[in-house]
Motif scaffolding. Structure first.
Motif, PDB file in Angstrom:
ATOM      1  N   SER A   1      40.528  23.293  72.642  1.00 51.50           N
ATOM      2  CA  SER A   1      41.951  23.149  72.923  1.00 51.50           C
ATOM      3  C   SER A   1      42.239  23.337  74.432  1.00 51.50           C
ATOM      4  O   SER A   1      42.859  22.486  75.072  1.00 51.50           O
ATOM      5  N   ILE A   2      41.752  24.420  75.012  1.00 49.58           N
ATOM      6  CA  ILE A   2      41.933  24.653  76.448  1.00 49.58           C
ATOM      7  C   ILE A   2      41.168  23.605  77.249  1.00 49.58           C
ATOM      8  O   ILE A   2      41.655  23.054  78.243  1.00 49.58           O
ATOM      9  N   GLY A   3      39.942  23.302  76.799  1.00 51.35           N
ATOM     10  CA  GLY A   3      39.100  22.333  77.502  1.00 51.35           C
ATOM     11  C   GLY A   3      39.774  20.968  77.586  1.00 51.35           C
ATOM     12  O   GLY A   3      39.799  20.343  78.659  1.00 51.35           O
TER      13      GLY A   3
ATOM     14  N   LEU B   1      30.153  19.293  81.941  1.00 50.00           N
ATOM     15  CA  LEU B   1      31.090  19.467  80.825  1.00 50.00           C
ATOM     16  C   LEU B   1      30.254  19.945  79.648  1.00 50.00           C
ATOM     17  O   LEU B   1      29.179  19.400  79.396  1.00 50.00           O
ATOM     18  N   THR B   2      30.739  20.967  78.917  1.00 48.53           N
ATOM     19  CA  THR B   2      29.994  21.404  77.738  1.00 48.53           C
ATOM     20  C   THR B   2      30.881  21.388  76.506  1.00 48.53           C
ATOM     21  O   THR B   2      32.100  21.540  76.604  1.00 48.53           O
ATOM     22  N   GLY B   3      30.239  21.182  75.350  1.00 54.55           N
ATOM     23  CA  GLY B   3      30.969  21.177  74.083  1.00 54.55           C
ATOM     24  C   GLY B   3      30.081  21.660  72.970  1.00 54.55           C
ATOM     25  O   GLY B   3      29.008  22.231  73.221  1.00 54.55           O
ATOM     26  N   GLY B   4      30.506  21.388  71.740  1.00 56.58           N
ATOM     27  CA  GLY B   4      29.754  21.839  70.576  1.00 56.58           C
ATOM     28  C   GLY B   4      29.330  20.666  69.727  1.00 56.58           C
ATOM     29  O   GLY B   4      28.465  19.884  70.122  1.00 56.58           O
TER      30      GLY B   4
ATOM     31  N   THR C   1      25.633  19.945  74.977  1.00 54.49           N
ATOM     32  CA  THR C   1      26.123  20.455  73.693  1.00 54.49           C
ATOM     33  C   THR C   1      25.450  21.797  73.424  1.00 54.49           C
ATOM     34  O   THR C   1      24.293  22.005  73.795  1.00 54.49           O
ATOM     35  N   ALA C   2      26.200  22.697  72.786  1.00 55.28           N
ATOM     36  CA  ALA C   2      25.655  24.026  72.499  1.00 55.28           C
ATOM     37  C   ALA C   2      24.541  23.966  71.455  1.00 55.28           C
ATOM     38  O   ALA C   2      23.770  24.899  71.324  1.00 55.28           O
ATOM     39  N   TYR C   3      24.478  22.863  70.714  1.00 56.53           N
ATOM     40  CA  TYR C   3      23.571  22.810  69.562  1.00 56.53           C
ATOM     41  C   TYR C   3      22.447  21.806  69.763  1.00 56.53           C
ATOM     42  O   TYR C   3      22.696  20.611  69.928  1.00 56.53           O
TER      43      TYR C   3
ATOM     44  N   LEU D   1      39.606  31.762  84.022  1.00 54.81           N
ATOM     45  CA  LEU D   1      39.107  32.447  82.833  1.00 54.81           C
ATOM     46  C   LEU D   1      40.073  32.353  81.653  1.00 54.81           C
ATOM     47  O   LEU D   1      41.040  33.096  81.568  1.00 54.81           O
ATOM     48  N   ALA D   2      39.754  31.416  80.737  1.00 53.68           N
ATOM     49  CA  ALA D   2      40.488  31.378  79.465  1.00 53.68           C
ATOM     50  C   ALA D   2      39.795  32.305  78.476  1.00 53.68           C
ATOM     51  O   ALA D   2      40.442  32.922  77.634  1.00 53.68           O
ATOM     52  N   ASN D   3      38.468  32.406  78.602  1.00 55.75           N
ATOM     53  CA  ASN D   3      37.668  33.224  77.690  1.00 55.75           C
ATOM     54  C   ASN D   3      37.966  34.712  77.906  1.00 55.75           C
ATOM     55  O   ASN D   3      37.287  35.404  78.666  1.00 55.75           O
ATOM     56  N   LYS D   4      38.995  35.206  77.207  1.00 62.16           N
ATOM     57  CA  LYS D   4      39.395  36.604  77.378  1.00 62.16           C
ATOM     58  C   LYS D   4      38.298  37.560  76.928  1.00 62.16           C
ATOM     59  O   LYS D   4      38.222  38.690  77.373  1.00 62.16           O
ATOM     60  N   GLU D   5      37.420  37.065  76.017  1.00 63.85           N
ATOM     61  CA  GLU D   5      36.332  37.902  75.520  1.00 63.85           C
ATOM     62  C   GLU D   5      35.468  38.426  76.670  1.00 63.85           C
ATOM     63  O   GLU D   5      34.901  39.515  76.587  1.00 63.85           O
ATOM     64  N   SER D   6      35.359  37.659  77.758  1.00 61.65           N
ATOM     65  CA  SER D   6      34.548  38.102  78.907  1.00 61.65           C
ATOM     66  C   SER D   6      35.064  39.426  79.458  1.00 61.65           C
ATOM     67  O   SER D   6      34.276  40.318  79.776  1.00 61.65           O
TER      68      SER D   6
ATOM     69  N   VAL E   1      43.891  32.492  82.892  1.00 62.94           N
ATOM     70  CA  VAL E   1      44.380  31.251  82.274  1.00 62.94           C
ATOM     71  C   VAL E   1      45.169  31.560  81.006  1.00 62.94           C
ATOM     72  O   VAL E   1      46.034  30.790  80.594  1.00 62.94           O
ATOM     73  N   ASP E   2      44.914  32.709  80.407  1.00 62.84           N
ATOM     74  CA  ASP E   2      45.734  33.111  79.269  1.00 62.84           C
ATOM     75  C   ASP E   2      47.188  33.077  79.752  1.00 62.84           C
ATOM     76  O   ASP E   2      47.486  33.503  80.874  1.00 62.84           O
ATOM     77  N   SER E   3      48.091  32.541  78.925  1.00 64.80           N
ATOM     78  CA  SER E   3      49.462  32.303  79.413  1.00 64.80           C
ATOM     79  C   SER E   3      50.141  33.591  79.881  1.00 64.80           C
ATOM     80  O   SER E   3      50.824  33.610  80.908  1.00 64.80           O
TER      81      SER E   3
ATOM     82  N   MET F   1      46.761  25.746  69.095  1.00 69.05           N
ATOM     83  CA  MET F   1      45.552  26.373  69.648  1.00 69.05           C
ATOM     84  C   MET F   1      44.371  26.146  68.727  1.00 69.05           C
ATOM     85  O   MET F   1      44.509  25.639  67.627  1.00 69.05           O
ATOM     86  N   GLY F   2      43.182  26.573  69.190  1.00 65.18           N
ATOM     87  CA  GLY F   2      41.991  26.528  68.348  1.00 65.18           C
ATOM     88  C   GLY F   2      42.192  27.405  67.113  1.00 65.18           C
ATOM     89  O   GLY F   2      43.043  28.289  67.080  1.00 65.18           O
ATOM     90  N   GLN F   3      41.362  27.160  66.076  1.00 58.69           N
ATOM     91  CA  GLN F   3      41.521  27.858  64.800  1.00 58.69           C
ATOM     92  C   GLN F   3      41.360  29.370  64.941  1.00 58.69           C
ATOM     93  O   GLN F   3      42.151  30.147  64.405  1.00 58.69           O
ATOM     94  N   ARG F   4      40.332  29.792  65.688  1.00 58.09           N
ATOM     95  CA  ARG F   4      40.035  31.218  65.743  1.00 58.09           C
ATOM     96  C   ARG F   4      41.145  31.994  66.442  1.00 58.09           C
ATOM     97  O   ARG F   4      41.596  33.032  65.958  1.00 58.09           O
ATOM     98  N   ILE F   5      41.594  31.481  67.564  1.00 57.67           N
ATOM     99  CA  ILE F   5      42.654  32.204  68.287  1.00 57.67           C
ATOM    100  C   ILE F   5      43.965  32.162  67.506  1.00 57.67           C
ATOM    101  O   ILE F   5      44.785  33.084  67.589  1.00 57.67           O
ATOM    102  N   SER F   6      44.157  31.145  66.674  1.00 55.66           N
ATOM    103  CA  SER F   6      45.373  31.092  65.857  1.00 55.66           C
ATOM    104  C   SER F   6      45.388  32.221  64.831  1.00 55.66           C
ATOM    105  O   SER F   6      46.415  32.884  64.633  1.00 55.66           O
TER     106      SER F   6
ATOM    107  N   ASP G   1      53.161  25.593  76.676  1.00 58.05           N
ATOM    108  CA  ASP G   1      52.202  24.515  76.926  1.00 58.05           C
ATOM    109  C   ASP G   1      51.146  25.096  77.863  1.00 58.05           C
ATOM    110  O   ASP G   1      51.462  25.491  79.000  1.00 58.05           O
ATOM    111  N   MET G   2      49.919  25.187  77.378  1.00 52.09           N
ATOM    112  CA  MET G   2      48.860  25.840  78.153  1.00 52.09           C
ATOM    113  C   MET G   2      48.562  25.137  79.474  1.00 52.09           C
ATOM    114  O   MET G   2      47.929  25.706  80.358  1.00 52.09           O
ATOM    115  N   ARG G   3      49.018  23.900  79.611  1.00 54.01           N
ATOM    116  CA  ARG G   3      48.750  23.205  80.867  1.00 54.01           C
ATOM    117  C   ARG G   3      49.483  23.869  82.042  1.00 54.01           C
ATOM    118  O   ARG G   3      49.118  23.655  83.198  1.00 54.01           O
TER     119      ARG G   3
END
Ligand code: NAD
Ligand code: MG
Length: 395
Positions: free
Chosen positions: A12-14, A35-38, A58-60, A121-126, A148-150, A203-208, A264-266
Motif C-alpha cells: 500500500s505505501i509502496g 524495487l522489492t516486492g513479494g 522478490t522476497a520469495y 521510514l514507513a516500517n514503524k517496526e524498525s 512516513v507514518d502520517s 491500508m494493507g491488511q495487517r496494519i488495518s 491520504d498517505m501520499r
C-alpha cells in the motif's frame, strides 16, 4: 539525478510511493535503483518497467523464475530472497523508502543507512524493535531518518523551526477503528473481515487489523518516543474518528500546533520525498466547511489494552520492543487464521511480555541486529506456545 530505492514497492505505501515518483518524472526524474516486492510479481515487474529500475527483487525464492520471465529482454536485473533484499539495500542511493511490513523491514533499512542519505521510514517496526540501533547507525553514517507514518510526519512538520526543549507534549490522534462503538462484551466476536474494513484509511491488511485493535497506535506511541525523544508521560492518545487532524504538538507556552489534511498517505510520503522543500502533491484539498465538525474523545484503555502495554514497553526499554512486536505479529497471524479471538491478541501479548521479562534480561542494552533478531525469534516461539496452550484451554 537523485538515486532512489523502494523496499516493499508492491504494498500500500509502496504503490503510493511509486505513484509519486511517476508524477515527479518517473525514470526521467529519478535514477531508480531497486524495487522489492513479494508474491505479486506482475505488479513488481510493471513498476520496474515503468520506472526503468536497475533491479527488481522478490522476497520469495520460488517466484524468481516468474520474475525473470516477466522482465525478460528489459535489461532489468532480477533477484530473490532476504539476502538479495539486503544486498539491494547495500547499493548506494540518496533516498530509500522502507515500506516492507513487519520485522522483515528492519535489516534493509539498517543496511541502506550505511551509505548515508535519507531513509523514509514507513516500517514503524524498525523503531519499535530496534530504536537504539537505528539511531546509532544513522549517527555513525550521517543518514537521516524521516517519518512516513502520517502521525509522525504531522508531528515532524509541526516541529519545523521549533526548539526540542519547548515541547511539552505530543498528542497522537487515533481513528478508534471499526470497533470504537461496539459494546465491550461483543468485542471478542469481531472477525478479521470486520477488522480489515478501516473507516478512513485504505491500508494493507495487517496494519488495518492493528488499527482496529489499537496495536497500531501502541506501536506508534513507541515510535513517537523513539523519533522525537520524548518521555512516555509526554505522549497522549486522542481518539478522533474523522482522521483529519493527523496529530498535534503542545508547547511549554500552552500553544498547540496541529497538522490537518485528507487521509491520504501520499501527503506524508510526498513530504519525506521532497523534504526539506515542499512540492505540489495530488491530494484532495481540505474543505473544513464541508466536513462541518471534528470529533474527539479519550481512548478507552479497557477496550484497547494495547495502549497500556505500549507504555509498559517504553518503561522497560531495551529488547522489550522486539518481543512486543514479534508477539503482536504472531498473534495477528493467529487471529487472521481464526485460531484466536480478537480480544485474545492483547491477552497473549501481555502474557508473553511477562514470562519473557522474567526469564531474560530484556532491559539490557541492545548491542546489534543479532540480539534483536534473537529476541524476536525467542518471542515468536514463546508466542506460538502461548497460542497453543490458549487454544487447548479453550478446548
Ligand atoms: P502491505 O502489506 O500493503 O505491503 C507490504 C510490502 O512488504 C509488500 O511489498 C510485500 O510484498 C512486502 N513484504 C511482505 N512481507 C515481506 C517479507 N517477509 N520480506 C520482504 N518483503 C515483504 O503493507 P503497508 O500497509 O504498505 O505497510 C508497510 C509498512 O508501512 C508497515 O510497516 C506499516 O506499519 C507501515 N505503514 C503503513 C501505512 C498505510 O497506510 N498502509 C501507514 C503508516 C505506516
Ligand atoms: Mg499511522
Amino acid at each position: 539525478m537523485r538515486r532512489v530505492s523502494v523496499f516493499g514497492a508492491t504494498g500500500s505505501i509502496g504503490c503510493n510511493t511509486v505513484d509519486l515518483l511517476q508524477r515527479q518524472g518517473g525514470g526521467d526524474g529519478f535514477h531508480v535503483v531497486a524495487l522489492t516486492g513479494g508474491r505479486n510479481i506482475a505488479l513488481l515487474a510493471r513498476q520496474a518497467r515503468a520506472l526503468r529500475a536497475e533491479l527488481a527483487v522478490t522476497a520469495y525464492e520460488e517466484f524468481l523464475p516468474d520474475l525473470r520471465d516477466a522482465l525478460a529482454g528489459t535489461g532489468i536485473e532480477v533477484a530473490a530472497g532476504n539476502r538479495a533484499i539486503a544486498e539491494a539495500a547495500a547499493r548506494p542511493v540518496d533516498w530509500t523508502m522502507s515500506a516492507i511490513v513487519g520485522a522483515a523491514g528492519l535489516e534493509p533499512g539498517l543496511v541502506s543507512m550505511r551509505h548515508g542519505g535519507i531513509l523514509a521510514l514507513a516500517n514503524k517496526e524498525s523503531l519499535v524493535t530496534a530504536g537504539d540501533l537505528m539511531h546509532r547507525e544513522a549517527r555513525k553514517h550521517g543518514a537521516r531518518i524521516l517519518p512516513v507514518d502520517s502521525e509522525h510526519s504531522a508531528i515532524f512538520q509541526a516541529l519545523q523551526g521549533e526548539d526540542h526543549a519547548a515541547i511539552e507534549r505530543i498528542i497522537l490522534t487515533a481513528s478508534g477503528g471499526p470497533f470504537r462503538d461496539w459494546p465491550l462484551e461483543r468485542l471478542h466476536e469481531a472477525t478479521p473481515e470486520q477488522a480489515v474494513a478501516h473507516p478512513n484509511w485504505d491500508m494493507g491488511q495487517r496494519i488495518s487489523v492493528d488499527s482496529a485493535s489499537m496495536f497500531n497506535k501502541a506501536m506508534e506511541l513507541i515510535e513517537t518516543h523513539e523519533f522525537f525523544d520524548v518521555t512516555p508521560d509526554q505522549i497522549e492518545v486522542l481518539v478522533h474518528p474523522q482522521s483529519i487532524i493527523h496529530s498535534l504538538v503542545g508547547f511549554v507556552d500552552g500553544a498547540v500546533m496541529a497538522h490537518l489534511g485528507p487521509p491520504d498517505m501520499r501527503g506524508a510520503i510526498g513530504y519525506a520525498l521532497n523534504w526539506p522543500d515542499r512540492a505540489p502533491l495530488p491530494l484532495e484539498r481540505l474543505d473544513l466547511a464541508r466536513i462541518g465538525r471534528l470529533d474527539f474523545e479519550a481512548p478507552d484503555e479497557t477496550r484497547f489494552p494495547a495502549i497500556r502495554l505500549a507504555r509498559e514497553v517504553m518503561r522497560r526499554g531495551g529488547l522489550t520492543g522486539a518481543v512486543f512486536n514479534a508477539a503482536k505479529e504472531v498473534t495477528l497471524d493467529a487471529f487472521l487464521d481464526h485460531r484466536i479471538r480478537f480480544t485474545d491478541m492483547a491477552v497473549i501479548v501481555e502474557k508473553v511480555l511477562e514470562t519473557m521479562d522474567r526469564h531474560h534480561d530484556l532491559q539490557d542494552e541492545m548491542t546489534d541486529l543479532q540480539s534483536v533478531l534473537a529476541a524476536d525469534a525467542a518471542a515468536r516461539k514463546r508466542t506460538t506456545e502461548a497460542i497453543a496452550s490458549h487454544q487447548a484451554n479453550r478446548g
